[in-house]
Design an enzyme around this catalytic site. Structure first.
Site, PDB file in Angstrom:
ATOM      1  CE  LYS A  13      -2.242  -0.856   3.887  1.00  0.00           C
ATOM      2  NZ  LYS A  13      -1.573  -2.093   4.295  1.00  0.00           N
ATOM      3  NE  ARG A  88      -4.113  -1.070   9.945  1.00  0.00           N
ATOM      4  CZ  ARG A  88      -2.999  -0.513   9.452  1.00  0.00           C
ATOM      5  NH1 ARG A  88      -2.944   0.762   9.189  1.00  0.00           N
ATOM      6  NH2 ARG A  88      -1.947  -1.255   9.193  1.00  0.00           N
ATOM      7  NE  ARG A 122       7.453  -3.205   6.099  1.00  0.00           N
ATOM      8  CZ  ARG A 122       6.150  -2.970   6.203  1.00  0.00           C
ATOM      9  NH1 ARG A 122       5.455  -2.537   5.166  1.00  0.00           N
ATOM     10  NH2 ARG A 122       5.526  -3.185   7.346  1.00  0.00           N
ATOM     11  NE  ARG A 153       6.563  -0.852  10.087  1.00  0.00           N
ATOM     12  CZ  ARG A 153       5.393  -0.680   9.486  1.00  0.00           C
ATOM     13  NH1 ARG A 153       5.337  -0.063   8.316  1.00  0.00           N
ATOM     14  NH2 ARG A 153       4.275  -1.107  10.033  1.00  0.00           N
ATOM     15  NE  ARG A 164       2.041  -4.975  11.365  1.00  0.00           N
ATOM     16  CZ  ARG A 164       3.022  -4.826  10.475  1.00  0.00           C
ATOM     17  NH1 ARG A 164       4.131  -5.536  10.563  1.00  0.00           N
ATOM     18  NH2 ARG A 164       2.881  -3.971   9.490  1.00  0.00           N
TER      19      ARG A 164
HETATM   20  P1  AMP Z   1       1.136   0.537   9.059  1.00  0.00           P
HETATM   21  O1  AMP Z   1       2.348   1.384   8.901  1.00  0.00           O
HETATM   22  O2  AMP Z   1      -0.029   1.016   8.239  1.00  0.00           O
HETATM   23  O3  AMP Z   1       1.408  -0.933   8.875  1.00  0.00           O
HETATM   24  O4  AMP Z   1       0.654   0.717  10.587  1.00  0.00           O
HETATM   25  C1  AMP Z   1       1.501   0.334  11.656  1.00  0.00           C
HETATM   26  C2  AMP Z   1       0.677   0.237  12.931  1.00  0.00           C
HETATM   27  O5  AMP Z   1       0.105   1.522  13.249  1.00  0.00           O
HETATM   28  C3  AMP Z   1      -0.513  -0.712  12.880  1.00  0.00           C
HETATM   29  O6  AMP Z   1      -0.139  -2.068  13.118  1.00  0.00           O
HETATM   30  C4  AMP Z   1      -1.380  -0.135  14.015  1.00  0.00           C
HETATM   31  O7  AMP Z   1      -0.862  -0.493  15.286  1.00  0.00           O
HETATM   32  C5  AMP Z   1      -1.179   1.363  13.844  1.00  0.00           C
HETATM   33  N1  AMP Z   1      -2.193   1.921  12.917  1.00  0.00           N
HETATM   34  C6  AMP Z   1      -1.962   2.534  11.723  1.00  0.00           C
HETATM   35  N2  AMP Z   1      -3.108   2.918  11.163  1.00  0.00           N
HETATM   36  C7  AMP Z   1      -4.098   2.550  12.015  1.00  0.00           C
HETATM   37  C8  AMP Z   1      -5.513   2.647  11.982  1.00  0.00           C
HETATM   38  N3  AMP Z   1      -6.158   3.197  10.956  1.00  0.00           N
HETATM   39  N4  AMP Z   1      -6.210   2.152  13.043  1.00  0.00           N
HETATM   40  C9  AMP Z   1      -5.590   1.599  14.091  1.00  0.00           C
HETATM   41  N5  AMP Z   1      -4.264   1.462  14.175  1.00  0.00           N
HETATM   42  C10 AMP Z   1      -3.515   1.917  13.142  1.00  0.00           C
END
Ligand code: AMP
Length: 214
Positions: A13, A88, A122, A153, A164
């Site tokens: 994404k 989400r 990654r 990360r 996740r």
């Molecule tokens: P990402 O970088 O999109 O994979 O997000 C990393 C982490 O941030 C996720 O595993 C969640 O813990 C938190 N996070 C990001 N976006 C959201 C969202 N829309 N709702 C809840 N938690 C989020």
């Protein structure tokens, strides 16, 4: 144009959103990046989000919704937005429909068995935030774009990845029905959802997304 990218962690994404947002001339808004920056700056939101993120769990809806509401009120969102990683949950999608409803939702589909190797391999650049897979890197520690230091990360460890992916299937996947108009909670006349196959080269996925949008 107001656009959402939906898909499991590791679907690509972020990579696709940076190219597509530049192409469309709308800001790329990643809630994950916003939280990582809040953690770095030790803001109250960052401190609250960190424990959920480290555990691979979703940050509570109220925290994310407030953060996105503020971001979408900024001037650069007048031409639209490309949201990556938000919504989400169905509650977040309902809130977004109230704040500024999306025109289209692109689901990037990648099977679970491909995601694990994508995520464990990654690496992210601490300087330019570029994302790479170790299979593309001559040096696992240096960014091939800007020379910055690459890191893994915290939430890309195998145990956290499993949590996740479960959060994605349990809490985020219901959005596929929500946006295709089949959900019980929301009925739209025309589906806003388009699904693209994300299990191919990034440049091919990019072309498919642009063709789908046209
Ligand atoms: P990402 O970088 O999109 O994979 O997000 C990393 C982490 O941030 C996720 O595993 C969640 O813990 C938190 N996070 C990001 N976006 C959201 C969202 N829309 N709702 C809840 N938690 C989020």
């Amino acid at each position: 144009m107001k656009l959402i990218f939906l898909g499991p962690p590791g679907a690509g994404k972020g990579t696709q959103a940076s190219g597509v947002s530049a192409h469309l001339g709308v800001p790329h808004i990643s809630t994950g990046d916003m939280f990582r920056s809040a953690i770095k700056n030790q803001t109250p939101t960052g401190l609250e989000a960190k424990r959920y993120m480290d555990a691979g769990e979703l940050v509570p809806d109220s925290v994310v919704i407030d953060m996105v509401r503020e971001r979408l009120a900024m001037d650069d969102c007048k031409s639209g937005y490309l949201l990556d990683g938000f919504p989400r949950t169905v509650e977040q999608a309902e809130a977004l429909d109230q704040i500024s409803a999306p025109d289209a939702v692109i689901e990037i589909d990648v099977p679970d068995e491909r995601l694990l190797s994508r995520l464990t391999g990654r690496r992210v650049c601490g300087k330019c935030q570029g994302t790479f897979h170790i299979s593309q890197l001559a040096d696992e520690h240096a960014c091939p774009i800007c020379g910055g230091e690459l890191y893994q990360r915290n939430d890309d460890q195998p145990e956290t990845i499993a949590t996740r992916l479960k959060a994605y299937h349990d809490q985020t996947e219901p959005l596929i029905d929500y946006y295709s108009g089949e959900g019980k909670l929301h009925v739209v006349e025309v589906s806003r959802l388009k699904t693209v196959n994300g299990d191919s080269k990034p440049e091919e996925v990019f072309k498919t997304i642009l063709a789908t949008l046209e």
